[in-house]
Write a protein that holds these residues in place. Structure first.
Motif, PDB file in Angstrom:
ATOM      1  N   UNK A  35       0.852  -1.191   0.000  1.00 15.99           N
ATOM      2  CA  UNK A  35       0.000   0.000   0.000  1.00 15.99           C
ATOM      3  C   UNK A  35       0.890   1.244   0.000  1.00 15.99           C
ATOM      4  N   UNK A  36       0.455   2.267  -0.680  1.00 19.22           N
ATOM      5  CA  UNK A  36       1.187   3.534  -0.702  1.00 19.22           C
ATOM      6  C   UNK A  36       0.765   4.343   0.521  1.00 19.22           C
ATOM      7  N   UNK A  54       6.381  10.016   0.707  1.00 21.50           N
ATOM      8  CA  UNK A  54       5.673   8.845   0.199  1.00 21.50           C
ATOM      9  C   UNK A  54       6.533   7.613   0.432  1.00 21.50           C
ATOM     10  N   UNK A  55       5.881   6.544   0.862  1.00 26.46           N
ATOM     11  CA  UNK A  55       6.584   5.277   1.062  1.00 26.46           C
ATOM     12  C   UNK A  55       5.646   4.127   0.722  1.00 26.46           C
ATOM     13  N   UNK A  56       6.227   2.939   0.601  1.00 31.79           N
ATOM     14  CA  UNK A  56       5.454   1.732   0.334  1.00 31.79           C
ATOM     15  C   UNK A  56       5.440   0.905   1.611  1.00 31.79           C
ATOM     16  N   UNK A  57       4.248   0.562   2.081  1.00 30.33           N
ATOM     17  CA  UNK A  57       4.116  -0.245   3.295  1.00 30.33           C
ATOM     18  C   UNK A  57       4.812  -1.586   3.090  1.00 30.33           C
ATOM     19  N   UNK A  58       5.584  -1.981   4.072  1.00 26.15           N
ATOM     20  CA  UNK A  58       6.267  -3.267   4.018  1.00 26.15           C
ATOM     21  C   UNK A  58       7.595  -3.245   3.286  1.00 26.15           C
ATOM     22  N   UNK A  64      11.847   6.343   1.770  1.00 26.33           N
ATOM     23  CA  UNK A  64      10.838   7.401   1.772  1.00 26.33           C
ATOM     24  C   UNK A  64      11.209   8.402   0.688  1.00 26.33           C
ATOM     25  N   UNK A  65      10.272   8.647  -0.215  1.00 28.13           N
ATOM     26  CA  UNK A  65      10.471   9.640  -1.261  1.00 28.13           C
ATOM     27  C   UNK A  65      10.007  10.995  -0.743  1.00 28.13           C
TER      28      UNK A  65
END
Length: 89
Positions: A35-36, A54-58, A64-65
């Motif tokens: 998830x984003x 912004x990051x991707x869960x997991x 982190x962008x």
């Protein structure tokens, strides 16, 4: 990124901005890994919401962008105009 004078600069990182990512309120696009997640933060001398993270869960690397508010608004404008609809397949 470009300065007001047109010079190209490197993008800041969460660390260089002094942001504690763990203390932010992250909004998720869905459940589970992949998830984003998006959070809004201010820099040490800037207003709240100056930076969009912004990051991707997991993500095991916990990357982190970092986007400035202008970049984020341009992205949202593209979404509204359907510029990414072809990416859905």
């Amino acid at each position: 990124m470009r300065t007001s004078g047109g010079d190209v600069t490197s993008k800041p990182t969460v660390e260089s901005l002094g942001i504690d990512a763990a203390a932010l309120s992250w909004q998720r696009s869905g459940d589970g890994e992949g998830a984003i997640e998006v959070a809004f933060a201010g820099g040490p001398d800037g207003p709240a919401g100056e930076w969009v993270l912004m990051r991707v869960a997991g993500d095991p690397a916990e990357r982190i962008l970092v986007y400035d508010r202008h970049e984020w608004e341009c992205f949202l404008d593209g979404v509204r105009k359907g510029e990414f609809d072809d990416a859905l397949g």
